[in-house]
Write a protein that holds these residues in place. Structure first.
Motif, short mmCIF file in Angstrom:
data_model
loop_
_atom_site.label_atom_id
_atom_site.label_comp_id
_atom_site.label_asym_id
_atom_site.label_seq_id
_atom_site.Cartn_x
_atom_site.Cartn_y
_atom_site.Cartn_z
N LEU A 71 -69.45 -38.56 -30.91
CA LEU A 71 -69.91 -38.19 -32.24
C LEU A 71 -71.03 -38.93 -33.13
O LEU A 71 -70.43 -40.37 -33.57
N VAL A 72 -71.89 -38.67 -33.70
CA VAL A 72 -72.59 -40.17 -34.48
C VAL A 72 -72.21 -39.97 -36.10
O VAL A 72 -72.17 -38.46 -35.93
N VAL A 73 -71.63 -40.91 -36.65
CA VAL A 73 -71.79 -40.69 -38.45
C VAL A 73 -72.63 -41.93 -39.12
O VAL A 73 -72.61 -42.69 -38.18
N ASP A 74 -73.14 -41.27 -40.27
CA ASP A 74 -74.17 -42.28 -40.54
C ASP A 74 -73.68 -42.16 -42.25
O ASP A 74 -73.60 -41.36 -42.34
N ALA A 75 -73.87 -43.79 -42.51
CA ALA A 75 -72.90 -43.58 -43.84
C ALA A 75 -74.08 -44.46 -45.21
O ALA A 75 -73.48 -44.63 -45.66
N LYS A 76 -75.64 -44.04 -44.74
CA LYS A 76 -76.65 -44.08 -45.53
C LYS A 76 -76.80 -42.61 -46.01
O LYS A 76 -76.68 -42.11 -45.86
N PHE A 77 -76.82 -43.30 -47.96
CA PHE A 77 -77.26 -41.45 -48.30
C PHE A 77 -78.27 -42.29 -49.67
O PHE A 77 -77.67 -43.16 -50.12
N ILE A 134 -72.46 -37.20 -41.37
CA ILE A 134 -73.52 -37.87 -43.02
C ILE A 134 -72.31 -38.05 -44.05
O ILE A 134 -71.89 -36.97 -44.05
N PHE A 135 -71.76 -39.27 -44.03
CA PHE A 135 -70.91 -39.55 -45.24
C PHE A 135 -71.41 -40.05 -46.05
O PHE A 135 -71.86 -41.14 -46.52
N VAL A 136 -70.78 -39.27 -47.06
CA VAL A 136 -71.46 -39.30 -49.02
C VAL A 136 -70.29 -39.89 -49.49
O VAL A 136 -68.81 -39.16 -49.19
N PRO A 137 -69.89 -41.35 -50.26
CA PRO A 137 -69.07 -42.15 -50.30
C PRO A 137 -68.32 -41.92 -51.84
O PRO A 137 -67.31 -42.26 -52.16
N SER A 138 -68.74 -40.36 -52.12
CA SER A 138 -68.92 -39.39 -53.65
C SER A 138 -67.65 -38.97 -53.57
O SER A 138 -68.81 -37.76 -53.00
N GLU A 139 -66.76 -38.33 -53.73
CA GLU A 139 -66.27 -36.93 -53.88
C GLU A 139 -66.76 -36.09 -55.07
O GLU A 139 -67.32 -35.11 -54.57
N SER A 140 -67.66 -36.92 -56.18
CA SER A 140 -67.97 -35.76 -57.47
C SER A 140 -69.69 -36.15 -56.81
O SER A 140 -70.15 -34.98 -56.63
N VAL A 176 -76.44 -31.38 -38.51
CA VAL A 176 -76.33 -32.20 -39.60
C VAL A 176 -74.91 -31.80 -40.89
O VAL A 176 -75.56 -31.31 -41.83
N ILE A 177 -73.89 -32.14 -40.62
CA ILE A 177 -72.96 -31.71 -41.41
C ILE A 177 -72.67 -32.75 -42.66
O ILE A 177 -72.79 -34.42 -42.24
N LEU A 178 -72.95 -32.65 -44.29
CA LEU A 178 -72.00 -33.73 -44.82
C LEU A 178 -70.63 -33.61 -45.26
O LEU A 178 -70.34 -32.99 -45.66
N VAL A 179 -70.00 -34.81 -45.04
CA VAL A 179 -68.75 -34.89 -45.67
C VAL A 179 -68.65 -36.40 -45.87
O VAL A 179 -69.09 -37.13 -46.46
N SER A 180 -67.53 -35.60 -46.98
CA SER A 180 -67.21 -36.45 -48.51
C SER A 180 -66.14 -37.33 -47.62
O SER A 180 -65.57 -37.67 -46.80
N PRO A 181 -65.38 -38.62 -48.26
CA PRO A 181 -64.51 -39.45 -47.95
C PRO A 181 -62.45 -38.51 -47.34
O PRO A 181 -62.62 -38.74 -46.55
#
Length: 388
Positions: free
Chosen positions: A203-209, A260-266, A287-292
């Motif tokens: 399962l691929v996780v991308d940390a850029k935003f 796609i990892f979004v590093p901010s909940e807001s 592609v799924i956008l997820v928060s921490p």
């Protein structure tokens, strides 16, 4: 006391003026009498007997004048004493008034000094608190500025998101369940891949935003600027979603979805609130956008799946161990039965030892009482024969 004495003192001063006037009048009267006496004495030689009578009258008048003078002097002395007493009372009243005023002023000054000291102490404490708060705000401001500078730099922002994602994954999964900077067959290197149990496809996780568009959308001052920033954010998001889908969704090699990892909940909440169309298009692109917090939840799900897979893999071994455990329990049952038999034999031996101890005790009791007659055998026991 002061209000009653001051008028009295004033009246004392008025009596003194009257006394002085009376003395002046008395002095003038005496001078007139002396002149009259002198004239009468000068005319005595000329008048004869008439002057003698006048002299007697004059002497009587002088005696009356002396008596009045003595009385006036006594009154003047009494009035002087009264005046001195009034002056003394006024001086004492003024002194007491001054002492009372000085005491009240001193108490007022002391109270004001204490209140001023307490106020200055409280002010100093509050100034110290303000200074500490200002220092904390300064430190927080510097930290915020540092974070803003970090997020403004693309490489630094990527490192920040990468670090948060790596911390979440490393804390939640075993070391062999993930890999960072994993190389795919097309040469692409995603930020992280997670290996699911029983499935070789990661399962691929991308940390850029793309944070610049989000910042511009938040800081827009007018409706036109906000609309332009929103269009830019939607375009940047879809471009990044398409890039992730093209680079990391490889049929047969990777999972059917990417993260796609979004590093901010807001930021994640704002995307879901204002850009639902982008979220839906990303979902259709797999592609799924997820928060921490959502990434942590996904990691916990993977943990449960891995645990269940390990339990299924070890089911045969568990059944084998259970069979061996049952055999050990049966063997233990047999050995406990043997031990029970030994305990029964030991019980018989103990009962015989107790019978012998009772005999020895009875024999010792007869010896103590010097009773040498043979004791009757116990019931069910034959009498012993003669000892050879």
């Amino acid at each position: 006391m002061t209000n009653t004495l001051l008028p009295a003192a004033g009246s004392g001063w008025a009596s003194g003026d009257l006394i002085a006037g009376a003395l002046v009048c008395l002095a003038l009267l005496m001078a007139g009498l002396l002149v009259v006496v002198w004239r009468l004495a000068g005319a005595r030689g000329q008048e004869g007997d008439e002057s003698a009578a006048r002299s007697d009258l004059l002497e009587a008048g002088l005696r009356d004048l002396a008596r009045h003078q003595s009385e006036t002097a006594g009154r003047v002395q009494a009035m002087a004493e009264v005046l001195a007493q009034r002056q003394s009372d006024m001086a004492r009243a003024v002194s007491e008034r001054l002492d009372s005023t000085s005491y009240r002023l001193g108490e007022s000054f002391n109270t004001a000094a204490r209140a001023t000291h307490e106020s200055l102490t409280t002010l100093a404490e509050r100034l110290a608190m303000v200074e500490r708060a200002e220092k904390s705000l300064s430190d927080l401001s510097s930290q915020v500025m540092s974070l803003r500078e970090t997020l403004a730099n693309k490489q630094a922002r990527g490192a920040f998101g990468q670090a948060r994602m790596e911390a979440i994954v490393s804390d939640g999964l075993p070391r062999d369940s993930f890999a960072f900077q994993y190389t795919l067959s097309n040469g692409r290197r995603p930020d992280c891949v997670i290996f699911l149990p029983g499935d070789p496809r990661p399962l691929v996780v991308d940390a850029k935003f793309p944070l610049e568009a989000v910042t511009a959308f938040r800081e827009a001052q007018s409706a036109e600027a906000r609309k332009a920033a929103g269009n830019r954010l939607a375009q940047d998001m879809m471009k990044h979603v398409n890039d992730v889908a093209e680079r990391y969704l490889l049929p047969g090699e990777t999972q059917d979805v990417a993260i796609i990892f979004v590093p901010s909940e807001s930021v994640h909440a704002e995307l879901h609130e204002h850009f639902d169309a982008v979220i839906q298009r990303a979902y259709r692109a797999r592609v799924i956008l997820v928060s921490p917090s959502l990434l942590m939840l996904a990691i916990q799900v993977v943990q449960a799946i891995a645990k269940d897979a390990r339990m299924r893999e070890q089911a045969d071994a568990i059944r084998r161990e259970v069979g061996l455990l049952v055999e050990d329990v049966a063997r233990l049952r047999e050995r406990v039965g043997d031990l029970s038999k030994h305990f029964a034999l030991v019980g018989d031996d103990v009962s015989r030892v107790l019978v012998s101890a009772d005999k020895i005790a009875r024999r010792g009791l007869r010896l103590e009482q010097l009773d040498f007659t043979p004791a009757p055998p116990p019931s069910g026991v034959a009498a012993p024969g003669p000892v050879e």
